[in-house]
Design an enzyme around this catalytic site. Structure first.
Site, PDB file in Angstrom:
ATOM      1  N   SER A  46      -3.640  -6.587  -3.756  1.00  0.00           N
ATOM      2  CA  SER A  46      -4.111  -5.461  -2.940  1.00  0.00           C
ATOM      3  C   SER A  46      -4.968  -4.417  -3.634  1.00  0.00           C
ATOM      4  O   SER A  46      -5.505  -3.536  -2.964  1.00  0.00           O
ATOM      5  CB  SER A  46      -2.922  -4.759  -2.297  1.00  0.00           C
ATOM      6  OG  SER A  46      -2.578  -5.441  -1.123  1.00  0.00           O
ATOM      7  N   SER A  92      -4.622  -4.745   0.623  1.00  0.00           N
ATOM      8  CA  SER A  92      -4.281  -3.642   1.503  1.00  0.00           C
ATOM      9  C   SER A  92      -4.830  -2.283   1.064  1.00  0.00           C
ATOM     10  O   SER A  92      -4.895  -1.368   1.886  1.00  0.00           O
ATOM     11  CB  SER A  92      -2.761  -3.547   1.642  1.00  0.00           C
ATOM     12  OG  SER A  92      -2.168  -3.224   0.402  1.00  0.00           O
ATOM     13  N   LYS A 134      -3.601   6.142  -2.326  1.00  0.00           N
ATOM     14  CA  LYS A 134      -3.190   5.253  -1.230  1.00  0.00           C
ATOM     15  C   LYS A 134      -1.988   5.856  -0.506  1.00  0.00           C
ATOM     16  O   LYS A 134      -1.083   6.409  -1.150  1.00  0.00           O
ATOM     17  CB  LYS A 134      -2.847   3.878  -1.820  1.00  0.00           C
ATOM     18  CG  LYS A 134      -2.574   2.792  -0.787  1.00  0.00           C
ATOM     19  CD  LYS A 134      -2.323   1.455  -1.487  1.00  0.00           C
ATOM     20  CE  LYS A 134      -2.106   0.314  -0.530  1.00  0.00           C
ATOM     21  NZ  LYS A 134      -1.872  -0.972  -1.229  1.00  0.00           N
TER      22      LYS A 134
HETATM   23  N1  GLN Z   1      -2.448  -9.510   1.009  1.00  0.00           N
HETATM   24  C1  GLN Z   1      -1.162  -9.716   0.402  1.00  0.00           C
HETATM   25  C2  GLN Z   1      -0.096  -9.522   1.442  1.00  0.00           C
HETATM   26  O1  GLN Z   1      -0.452  -9.400   2.556  1.00  0.00           O
HETATM   27  C3  GLN Z   1      -0.988  -8.779  -0.743  1.00  0.00           C
HETATM   28  C4  GLN Z   1      -0.686  -7.400  -0.329  1.00  0.00           C
HETATM   29  C5  GLN Z   1      -0.494  -6.471  -1.473  1.00  0.00           C
HETATM   30  O2  GLN Z   1      -0.838  -6.778  -2.620  1.00  0.00           O
HETATM   31  N2  GLN Z   1       0.124  -5.349  -1.172  1.00  0.00           N
HETATM   32  O3  GLN Z   1       1.059  -9.481   1.161  1.00  0.00           O
END
Ligand code: GLN
Length: 489
Positions: free
Chosen positions: A179, A155, A80
């Site tokens: 994410s 994400s 990532k």
């Molecule tokens: N979707 C969640 C957010 O927008 C989690 C994101 C993540 O785990 N990095 O914060």
């Protein structure tokens, strides 16, 4: 044989037994990238064919005569793009870091590098990991390999899509509120978020420091166990990494769940939930019963506050962590600024996207004098209650089983105008981060529209072994992990 189809442990076996060379692996995956990546757009920086081939030749040369391979040698792994890779651009999906080339490797990456892995590319993500669909990436969204009109989740959507589309053999992601697990569910792959502190975060670009964790996206549970073993363990470079013995996770994999107590929290199965998700997850629970697990209904009453608590804590910590992007130390700087203050403000205005700005504003507000106690202080107090719910539940059960995402992957564009709807995509994953416990998402079904559904298995802190054991037993009893998107391109 199509090398890209193999799991990590299968490819590893082929390679260690000299049935394929590093060059053959590099060639196969370069070809796959050229063919499929333009449709999926999983990567911000895919590896160049020449680089892969040069590395592969060096590996084959090194192995001549005396073949001694390390587990990840010549394995094409995607990372990532918020995890630092020395000499390779690490953008966090942001204009702010569009040109940022880290001078060092994250600890997880240096462990891979010491085993001569192939960095197959840096994967797309929502800007600074803030989002649930990869649509917040400054470089355009990734597409779900199962259906290109749909999101891959986020994400870590690029990592999940790369694994699902066989563009790599496994990937790393980060999980602050879901994410890793949520995109894994959307793309029909296995996503593991380890316990907070299990894996070093040195070199992970910080989003919300009390929640962030690095974990894996793989084609099956065995591969998750194997990769976790490589990345877990104390790191002197990260004072939040725990000094707890790392077991050989692969040894914990068994095909029965006999003796395991499984909790099913009633708050995760509510009226109005998506019927396809409910049906698939309930079927998974039935399957676990057949595997001799003891099923028990439990209650996690504080679940209803998780999203609210998360969006105060995560934004507060993000506003503080992102203060460092000021045009002086990293990445871009606004041109033609007049004076220091204007340089700061213009840089941040131009460098950050809308969602990141929204979070910085929310978080700064929640931390401001006069509101700190009412928001951040209160959220921390409720967080403790959420953690206590889990502590209580784990007195009675070994693992907890829930859905991963409320619906199958939605369409690209469907929720971009409605941040609250987007935030609710993580309603089942967020409390796990607030409690700091480990959880895995495993494929458990396909919707009528042929989009994957994932079941989530949660465990006690540092008990990844039980989580993996249950996940493996379930996976082996079903065929879901073998289903692949119809990538006939
Ligand atoms: N979707 C969640 C957010 O927008 C989690 C994101 C993540 O785990 N990095 O914060």
């Amino acid at each position: 044989m199509s090398l890209h189809r193999l799991t990590l442990s299968e490819l590893q076996q082929e390679f260690s037994e000299a049935k394929v060379s590093a060059v053959e692996i590099a060639q196969a995956f370069s070809k796959r990238l050229a063919l499929v990546e333009p449709k999926v757009k999983a990567f911000i920086s895919p590896a160049k064919k020449e680089t892969l081939l040069a590395e592969a030749k060096a590996i084959d040369l090194k192995l001549r005569g005396w073949r001694r391979t390390s587990p990840l040698m010549a394995m094409p792994i995607a990372i990532k793009d918020n995890i630092c890779t020395e000499g390779v651009k690490t953008t966090c999906g942001s204009r702010m870091l569009e040109t940022f080339v880290p001078p060092y490797d994250a600890t997880v990456v240096s462990r891979f590098r010491s085993q001569d892995y192939f960095l197959i590319g840096k994967t797309n993500l929502d800007e600074f990991a803030m989002g649930s669909s990869t649509e917040n990436s400054a470089f355009g969204p990734t597409r779900n390999p199962w259906n290109q009109a749909h999101i891959p989740g986020g994400s870590s959507g690029g990592s999940a899509a790369a694994v699902a589309a066989d563009l790599c053999v496994a990937a790393l992601g980060s999980d602050t509120g879901g994410s890793i697990r949520q995109p894994a569910a959307c793309c029909g792959v296995v996503g593991l978020k380890p316990t907070y502190g299990r894996v070093s975060r040195y070199g992970l670009v910080a989003f919300a420091s009390s929640l962030d964790q690095i974990g894996t996206l793989t084609k099956d549970v065995r591969d998750a166990a194997m990769l976790l073993k490589v990345i877990a363990g104390h790191d002197p470079q990260d004072s939040t990494s725990a000094d707890v013995v790392v077991p050989d996770y692969s040894k914990s994999l068994k095909t029965s769940m006999r003796g395991m107590k499984v909790g099913v929290p009633k708050e995760f199965f509510t009226d109005g939930m998506d019927p396809e998700v409910e049906q698939a997850v309930r079927a998974a629970i039935e399957q676990m019963k057949d595997l001799k697990a003891e099923i028990k209904e439990i209650s996690l009453p504080m679940t209803k506050y998780a999203v609210a608590v998360y969006y105060v804590i995560a934004t507060a910590e993000a506003s503080s962590n992102l203060a460092r992007y000021d045009g002086v130390r990293y990445g871009v700087r606004a041109a033609k600024e007049k004076g220091l203050l204007e340089m700061y403000t213009k840089t941040r205005q131009e460098g950050f996207g809308a969602e990141v700005k929204r979070r910085i504003m929310l978080g700064t507000y929640a931390l401001s004098a006069g509101y700190y106690e009412a928001y951040y202080g209160k959220a921390q107090a409720v967080r403790t209650l959420i953690k206590r719910d889990f502590d209580e539940a784990f007195k009675e059960v070994d693992i907890i089983v829930t859905p991963t995402m409320p619906t199958p992957a939605f369409q690209l564009g469907e929720k971009v105008q409605d941040p609250l709807q987007m935030y609710l995509s993580d309603i089942f994953t967020i409390s796990v981060n607030l409690a700091g416990v480990p959880a895995i998402a495993v494929p458990c079904g396909l919707s009528a529209a042929r989009l994957p559904i994932g079941v989530q298995i949660i465990g006690r802190a540092f008990e990844e072994e039980k989580v993996l054991r249950a996940a493996y037993a379930y996976e082996q009893a079903t065929e879901w992990h073998k289903k692949r998107p119809g990538l006939s391109w």
